[in-house]
Design a protein around this motif. Structure first.
Motif, PDB file in Angstrom:
ATOM      1  N   PRO A  62     -36.100 -11.219 -16.770  1.00  0.00           N
ATOM      2  CA  PRO A  62     -34.588 -10.110 -16.320  1.00  0.00           C
ATOM      3  C   PRO A  62     -34.052 -11.182 -15.821  1.00  0.00           C
ATOM      4  CG  PRO A  62     -36.857 -11.378 -14.037  1.00  0.00           C
ATOM      5  CD  PRO A  62     -36.740 -11.236 -15.840  1.00  0.00           C
ATOM      6  N   ASP A  63     -32.511 -10.975 -15.936  1.00  0.00           N
ATOM      7  CA  ASP A  63     -31.531 -11.863 -15.554  1.00  0.00           C
ATOM      8  C   ASP A  63     -31.694 -12.384 -14.201  1.00  0.00           C
ATOM      9  OD1 ASP A  63     -30.421 -11.312 -18.172  1.00  0.00           O
ATOM     10  OD2 ASP A  63     -29.425  -9.681 -17.390  1.00  0.00           O
ATOM     11  N   ILE A  64     -31.437 -13.348 -13.643  1.00  0.00           N
ATOM     12  CA  ILE A  64     -31.045 -14.246 -12.108  1.00  0.00           C
ATOM     13  C   ILE A  64     -29.947 -13.737 -11.494  1.00  0.00           C
ATOM     14  CG2 ILE A  64     -32.142 -15.549 -11.110  1.00  0.00           C
ATOM     15  CD1 ILE A  64     -34.194 -15.892 -12.755  1.00  0.00           C
ATOM     16  N   LEU A  65     -29.918 -13.389 -10.657  1.00  0.00           N
ATOM     17  CA  LEU A  65     -27.881 -14.067  -9.697  1.00  0.00           C
ATOM     18  C   LEU A  65     -29.115 -14.025  -8.789  1.00  0.00           C
ATOM     19  CD1 LEU A  65     -24.980 -13.407  -9.898  1.00  0.00           C
ATOM     20  CD2 LEU A  65     -25.926 -10.890  -9.253  1.00  0.00           C
ATOM     21  N   GLU A 108     -22.514  -8.473 -13.065  1.00  0.00           N
ATOM     22  CA  GLU A 108     -23.867  -8.903 -14.464  1.00  0.00           C
ATOM     23  C   GLU A 108     -24.606  -8.071 -14.675  1.00  0.00           C
ATOM     24  OE1 GLU A 108     -26.545 -12.249 -14.619  1.00  0.00           O
ATOM     25  OE2 GLU A 108     -24.444 -12.417 -13.560  1.00  0.00           O
ATOM     26  N   VAL A 109     -24.598  -6.807 -14.520  1.00  0.00           N
ATOM     27  CA  VAL A 109     -25.275  -6.122 -15.005  1.00  0.00           C
ATOM     28  C   VAL A 109     -23.970  -5.599 -16.068  1.00  0.00           C
ATOM     29  CG1 VAL A 109     -25.376  -3.493 -14.992  1.00  0.00           C
ATOM     30  CG2 VAL A 109     -25.963  -5.070 -13.054  1.00  0.00           C
ATOM     31  N   GLN A 110     -22.987  -5.564 -15.992  1.00  0.00           N
ATOM     32  CA  GLN A 110     -21.911  -5.116 -17.193  1.00  0.00           C
ATOM     33  C   GLN A 110     -21.103  -5.751 -16.561  1.00  0.00           C
ATOM     34  OE1 GLN A 110     -21.281  -1.257 -16.536  1.00  0.00           O
ATOM     35  NE2 GLN A 110     -22.928  -0.442 -17.487  1.00  0.00           N
ATOM     36  N   PRO A 111     -20.976  -6.722 -17.669  1.00  0.00           N
ATOM     37  CA  PRO A 111     -19.618  -8.400 -17.374  1.00  0.00           C
ATOM     38  C   PRO A 111     -18.610  -7.573 -18.243  1.00  0.00           C
ATOM     39  CG  PRO A 111     -21.539  -8.917 -19.096  1.00  0.00           C
ATOM     40  CD  PRO A 111     -21.762  -7.458 -18.330  1.00  0.00           C
ATOM     41  N   GLN A 112     -18.702  -6.981 -19.626  1.00  0.00           N
ATOM     42  CA  GLN A 112     -17.211  -6.810 -19.990  1.00  0.00           C
ATOM     43  C   GLN A 112     -16.828  -5.396 -20.345  1.00  0.00           C
ATOM     44  OE1 GLN A 112     -18.132  -9.005 -24.237  1.00  0.00           O
ATOM     45  NE2 GLN A 112     -17.814 -10.695 -23.121  1.00  0.00           N
ATOM     46  N   LYS A 141     -32.249  -4.352 -19.693  1.00  0.00           N
ATOM     47  CA  LYS A 141     -32.914  -5.740 -19.132  1.00  0.00           C
ATOM     48  C   LYS A 141     -32.686  -5.087 -17.592  1.00  0.00           C
ATOM     49  CE  LYS A 141     -32.883 -10.618 -19.820  1.00  0.00           C
ATOM     50  NZ  LYS A 141     -31.771 -11.795 -19.829  1.00  0.00           N
ATOM     51  N   MET A 142     -33.777  -6.227 -16.735  1.00  0.00           N
ATOM     52  CA  MET A 142     -33.559  -5.865 -14.813  1.00  0.00           C
ATOM     53  C   MET A 142     -33.139  -7.211 -14.979  1.00  0.00           C
ATOM     54  SD  MET A 142     -37.609  -4.674 -14.418  1.00  0.00           S
ATOM     55  CE  MET A 142     -37.348  -3.927 -13.028  1.00  0.00           C
ATOM     56  N   MET A 143     -32.708  -6.928 -13.427  1.00  0.00           N
ATOM     57  CA  MET A 143     -32.306  -7.870 -13.284  1.00  0.00           C
ATOM     58  C   MET A 143     -32.396  -8.439 -11.850  1.00  0.00           C
ATOM     59  SD  MET A 143     -28.219  -8.393 -11.142  1.00  0.00           S
ATOM     60  CE  MET A 143     -27.733  -7.018 -12.289  1.00  0.00           C
ATOM     61  N   LEU A 144     -33.142  -9.914 -11.511  1.00  0.00           N
ATOM     62  CA  LEU A 144     -33.783 -10.051  -9.832  1.00  0.00           C
ATOM     63  C   LEU A 144     -32.044 -10.800  -9.661  1.00  0.00           C
ATOM     64  CD1 LEU A 144     -35.205 -11.075  -8.031  1.00  0.00           C
ATOM     65  CD2 LEU A 144     -35.965 -13.619  -9.393  1.00  0.00           C
ATOM     66  N   ILE A 145     -32.220 -10.273  -8.159  1.00  0.00           N
ATOM     67  CA  ILE A 145     -31.013 -10.630  -7.000  1.00  0.00           C
ATOM     68  C   ILE A 145     -31.617 -11.778  -5.925  1.00  0.00           C
ATOM     69  CG2 ILE A 145     -29.262 -10.345  -6.050  1.00  0.00           C
ATOM     70  CD1 ILE A 145     -29.296  -7.670  -7.595  1.00  0.00           C
ATOM     71  N   ILE A 146     -30.947 -12.838  -5.858  1.00  0.00           N
ATOM     72  CA  ILE A 146     -31.533 -13.908  -4.687  1.00  0.00           C
ATOM     73  C   ILE A 146     -30.431 -13.622  -3.506  1.00  0.00           C
ATOM     74  CG2 ILE A 146     -32.857 -15.095  -3.812  1.00  0.00           C
ATOM     75  CD1 ILE A 146     -34.684 -15.953  -7.096  1.00  0.00           C
ATOM     76  N   PHE A 164     -33.898   4.927 -11.632  1.00  0.00           N
ATOM     77  CA  PHE A 164     -33.687   4.566 -12.871  1.00  0.00           C
ATOM     78  C   PHE A 164     -32.512   3.158 -12.699  1.00  0.00           C
ATOM     79  CE2 PHE A 164     -33.334   8.573 -14.201  1.00  0.00           C
ATOM     80  CZ  PHE A 164     -34.235   8.763 -15.295  1.00  0.00           C
ATOM     81  N   SER A 165     -33.553   2.495 -11.196  1.00  0.00           N
ATOM     82  CA  SER A 165     -33.061   0.823 -10.643  1.00  0.00           C
ATOM     83  C   SER A 165     -33.886   0.029 -11.378  1.00  0.00           C
ATOM     84  CB  SER A 165     -33.318   1.171  -9.242  1.00  0.00           C
ATOM     85  OG  SER A 165     -32.442  -0.039  -8.887  1.00  0.00           O
ATOM     86  N   ARG A 166     -32.942  -1.273 -12.173  1.00  0.00           N
ATOM     87  CA  ARG A 166     -33.775  -1.489 -12.923  1.00  0.00           C
ATOM     88  C   ARG A 166     -33.079  -3.755 -11.766  1.00  0.00           C
ATOM     89  NH1 ARG A 166     -36.762  -0.461 -16.402  1.00  0.00           N
ATOM     90  NH2 ARG A 166     -35.592  -2.180 -18.040  1.00  0.00           N
ATOM     91  N   CYS A 167     -33.078  -3.116 -10.391  1.00  0.00           N
ATOM     92  CA  CYS A 167     -32.692  -4.179  -9.664  1.00  0.00           C
ATOM     93  C   CYS A 167     -34.054  -4.699  -9.105  1.00  0.00           C
ATOM     94  CB  CYS A 167     -32.012  -3.675  -8.556  1.00  0.00           C
ATOM     95  SG  CYS A 167     -31.081  -4.761  -7.346  1.00  0.00           S
TER      96      CYS A 167
END
Length: 521
Positions: A189-192, A212-216, A243-248, A274-277
């Motif tokens: 997963p993307d890590i933020l 981070e989810v939709q950068p552009q 893609k899932m995202m890990l938010i710390i 439908f959260s991927r967070c």
């Protein structure tokens, strides 16, 4: 042959069996075949010639001479102890622990030695393994694994006192998660990682997540970042957002607002269909989930809590040894490290404080040697100077250095002020510390008054009246220990602790009454 017979008769008369004599002769004969001829005996050895059978008895038993035994190794290096056994080589690590003096003495005058010791004890130097936090780290990692494997959103709340290894553990969890994903063949997963203290506004956290989810991707200007996220997680994910995202979110306490809306909306992002967070919130407040997220509990989506307890004396000592074992020399007396661990554990259990105290103790030793350099130059002219100078250069951090460093770290000017206060004012400070413990920023005079009365009743101390109590609050405010807010009703005035909580605990820990009041339940 007659000589053998005579020798045999001689031994029989002395009580020796004939079989023993024959065995000795056979052994002697076989040995003579393998050895070169002996030199001729001198005249002084005439007595030994008169007893021909006494010569074999001079051979040592195979038990006493291992190299002469037929079962001895053919390629022996000949290095043996006094008793004949080969010299056994001990492992360097075992030898180091068995004899700590194996490490060379360090030189406090050597700048490289000082630099190496301070770097090993610096907060920014991350150890290879996080000791004493294996259980908490494993639980966080298992939570992340379950979310990634099931492709399911979720939230977790990590709390604990400052300096207990929360942020450090998260760095290791990220590394372990990346390794596990690579081995499992899953998608990382993307890590933020967000430190909430760096946000200009609390709502900016949603802007960072959306970036981070939709950068552009261009977004509708009429919707806020939060509304974009809520809309995105309410419908089936597009191919670009699978893609899932890990938010710390570290220092989550800074997101506490008057209406608690930011915290509530942040955790609610993980509850959309439908959260991927995957959200991990880190804060000092132990009861933040109970006090600031009641609506999540009503919706049955309260995050599980992992608590990091304050380090004990044994744990602090273990971590200090782990950091110092990498150095090629001994820096501290064992008693000095034990004093540091005991004092820090009694005050706060903050590992960062323990590392700071140890570095300050090294500074004290370094300053002591610099101040005595002229004296050592004078001593060097004496005949016994080399030994004296050598002993001073090999001096390590002693118990007295550590005691001074502890005093400087904890005994600030506020400590002396607190220790000189009257008992009832000390009880008020003790009450404020108990109420703001765990990340709460402030309290009210009404809450402090109630806690003050409870402490007085539990110890059979008569409490003062309302007017006198109000005057004591004013005195503590004037001395800079408390800050009082403005309000028409005196009970609702805000009370903010202006000194460090550790200073109050250090100033009052010598009194059993206050030590019991300030004990963490």
């Amino acid at each position: 042959m007659p000589a053998i017979t005579r020798g045999s008769h001689c031994k029989i008369e002395n009580g020796t069996k004939l079989d023993d004599v024959m065995v000795a002769r056979v052994t002697d004969a076989s040995a003579m075949e393998k050895t070169p001829p002996k030199r001729k005996l001198r005249s002084g050895d005439a007595q030994r010639q008169q007893s021909p059978v006494s010569e074999p008895m001079n051979w040592k038993s195979p038990r006493r001479c291992l190299n002469s035994s037929p079962k001895s190794p053919p390629h022996s290096d000949g290095k043996t102890f006094n008793d004949g056994f080969p010299k056994l080589h001990m492992s360097p690590i075992k030898c180091l622990f068995k004899n700590p003096s194996v490490k060379p003495d360090w030189n406090p005058k050597d700048t490289q030695h000082i630099k190496s010791a301070k770097e090993a004890l610096h907060v920014s130097t991350a150890p290879t393994t996080i000791m004493c936090r294996e259980d908490e780290q494993s639980r966080i990692l298992n939570f992340c694994k379950a979310c990634v494997e099931q492709e399911k959103a979720g939230s977790l709340y990590v709390c604990g006192c400052p300096g207990t290894g929360k942020s450090l553990s998260m760095e290791k969890v990220k590394e372990q998660l990346a390794d596990w994903v690579k081995e499992s063949g899953l998608q990382l997963p993307d890590i933020l990682s967000i430190n909430c203290t760096s946000l200009a506004k609390t709502s900016d956290i949603f802007t960072k997540i959306m970036g981070e989810v939709q950068p552009q991707k261009k977004r509708n200007g009429s919707l806020t970042p939060l509304q974009h996220l809520q809309s995105l997680y309410s419908q089936k994910a597009e191919s670009s957002c699978t893609k899932m995202m890990l938010i710390i979110a570290d220092e989550l306490d800074y997101l506490i607002t008057k209406d608690k809306a930011v915290l509530h909306n942040l955790f609610m992002l993980t509850t959309f269909p439908f959260s991927r967070c995957i959200l991990i919130g880190i804060a000092n407040a132990i009861d933040l989930a109970d006090r600031f997220l009641p609506r999540l509990q009503a919706l049955n989506c309260k995050p599980p809590v992992i608590t990091y307890r304050a380090y004990s004396k044994e744990q602090i000592l273990k971590i200090l040894h782990q950091r110092l074992i990498v150095l090629p020399f001994v820096v501290f007396q064992p008693q000095a490290l034990e004093l540091c661990a005991r004092k820090v554990a009694a005050v706060s259990g903050d590992m960062r404080k323990a590392l700071c105290v140890c570095r300050n103790a090294i500074d004290l030793l370094e300053a002591e040697h610099k101040a005595s350099s002229k004296e050592e130059d004078h001593i060097a002219c004496d005949a016994s100077a080399p030994e004296i100078v050598k002993s001073r250069e090999s001096q390590i951090v002693r118990l007295d250095h550590m005691a001074v460093a502890l005093s400087k770290t904890f005994k600030s000017p506020a400590v002396e002020t607190i220790q000189s206060l009257p008992q009832h004012q000390q009880i008020i400070l003790c009450s404020v510390v108990k109420l703001v413990r765990g990340g709460k920023k402030d309290t009210t005079i009404g809450e402090v008054n109630k806690s003050y009365v409870d402490i007085c009743k539990s110890t059979l101390i008569p409490p003062v009246g309302t007017l006198e109590l109000s005057n004591m609050f004013t005195v503590l405010n004037d001395q800079g220990l408390l800050k009082l807010g403005q309000s028409r009703d005196d009970k609702t005035r805000r009370v903010l602790l202006k000194v460090d909580e550790a200073d109050v605990m250090f100033a009052l820990q010598g009194i059993r009454f206050f030590r019991n009041c300030l004990a963490v339940n």
